[in-house]
Design an enzyme around this catalytic site. Structure first.
Site, mmCIF file in Angstrom:
data_model
loop_
_atom_site.group_PDB
_atom_site.id
_atom_site.type_symbol
_atom_site.label_atom_id
_atom_site.label_comp_id
_atom_site.label_asym_id
_atom_site.label_seq_id
_atom_site.Cartn_x
_atom_site.Cartn_y
_atom_site.Cartn_z
ATOM 1 C CG ASN A 277 -1.813 1.206 1.312
ATOM 2 O OD1 ASN A 277 -2.548 1.478 0.366
ATOM 3 N ND2 ASN A 277 -1.777 1.926 2.418
ATOM 4 C CG HIS B 107 -0.607 6.230 4.810
ATOM 5 N ND1 HIS B 107 -1.983 6.232 4.872
ATOM 6 C CD2 HIS B 107 -0.168 7.043 5.797
ATOM 7 C CE1 HIS B 107 -2.369 7.022 5.871
ATOM 8 N NE2 HIS B 107 -1.285 7.526 6.441
ATOM 9 C CB SER C 230 5.205 5.504 4.016
ATOM 10 O OG SER C 230 5.613 6.608 4.785
ATOM 11 C CG ASP D 193 -2.555 3.532 7.195
ATOM 12 O OD1 ASP D 193 -2.628 2.919 6.114
ATOM 13 O OD2 ASP D 193 -3.323 4.467 7.491
#
Length: 230
Positions: free
Chosen positions: A118, A120, A147, A156
């Site tokens: 992912n 973020h 990030s 996260d």
């Protein structure tokens, strides 16, 4: 526009990209593949919103794409199972969350452990969750960025692979800062990290990131406005 790369008969790493919105990181990934900077192919694009503008980007690029909307399922777990099944059917090497605005269940995350990543919009561990740009400005941060991390069941909270940042301008608003982080950081950072992953330089094992066959002790940080890496 093609998403495929020629690889002399060898396996080309397959990406499934999952989106909810404009698809700007998807667009950057497509461009990196076309430029020969990312030796991978996008096997499938999935959105949880039929009206996501990113789906038009996928269609114009000639990519396979599908929409699975949560409203069609009674329970969150049912949606996650359907999403996971469709992703698994595409035989991905990497599942790339690119602006996917849903929290995934533990069962989903564990099914794709070590291949689910992912991006973020903050310098984790700062500002998990939403409204990251507003929070960075409110706290007077000198730098802000994004990030890329492996996904774990906690929001996260997975180990960070790489970060990128720019200086916060005195006249930045949440909107201008969000735009600059997207265009100057995210759209450069995500393809670069994917290139490291598909090349085998980076992988996830025993809950941590390994880089070049060694435990990654310090997360690389690209300062894009300074054209330097620390």
């Amino acid at each position: 526009m093609s998403s495929r790369t020629e690889n002399s008969g060898k396996h080309t790493p397959r990406l499934v990209v999952v989106i909810s919105g404009r698809g700007r990181n998807l667009e950057a990934i497509i461009q990196a593949i076309e430029a020969g900077e990312l030796a991978a192919e996008i096997a499938l694009v999935i959105s949880n919103r039929a009206d996501a503008p990113g789906m038009q980007i996928a269609r114009l690029a000639g990519l396979n794409c599908v929409c699975i909307e949560a409203g069609g399922f009674k329970h969150r777990e049912d949606f996650d199972r359907a999403l996971a099944a469709r992703i698994a059917a595409a035989r991905p090497d990497w599942v790339v969350l690119a602006g996917f605005m849903r929290i995934l269940s533990q069962a989903f995350v564990e099914r794709f452990e070590a291949k689910l990543i992912n991006i973020h919009p903050s310098l984790l561990p700062r500002y998990k969750g939403l409204n990251t740009h507003e929070r960075a400005l409110s706290n007077g941060d000198a730098r802000h960025g994004a990030s890329v991390h492996f996904v774990t069941p906690d929001l996260d909270d997975g180990p960070t692979i790489r970060q990128g940042s720019i200086a916060v301008a005195a006249d930045d608003t949440p909107e201008t800062l969000a735009e600059r982080v997207m265009t100057e950081v995210e759209q450069r950072l995500y393809p670069a990290v994917l290139a490291e992953l598909v090349a085998g330089r980076v992988f996830f094992k025993d809950g941590v990131v390994w880089r070049d066959q060694r435990l990654q002790e310090d997360c690389p940080h690209d300062q894009y406005d300074r054209l330097a890496v620390t």
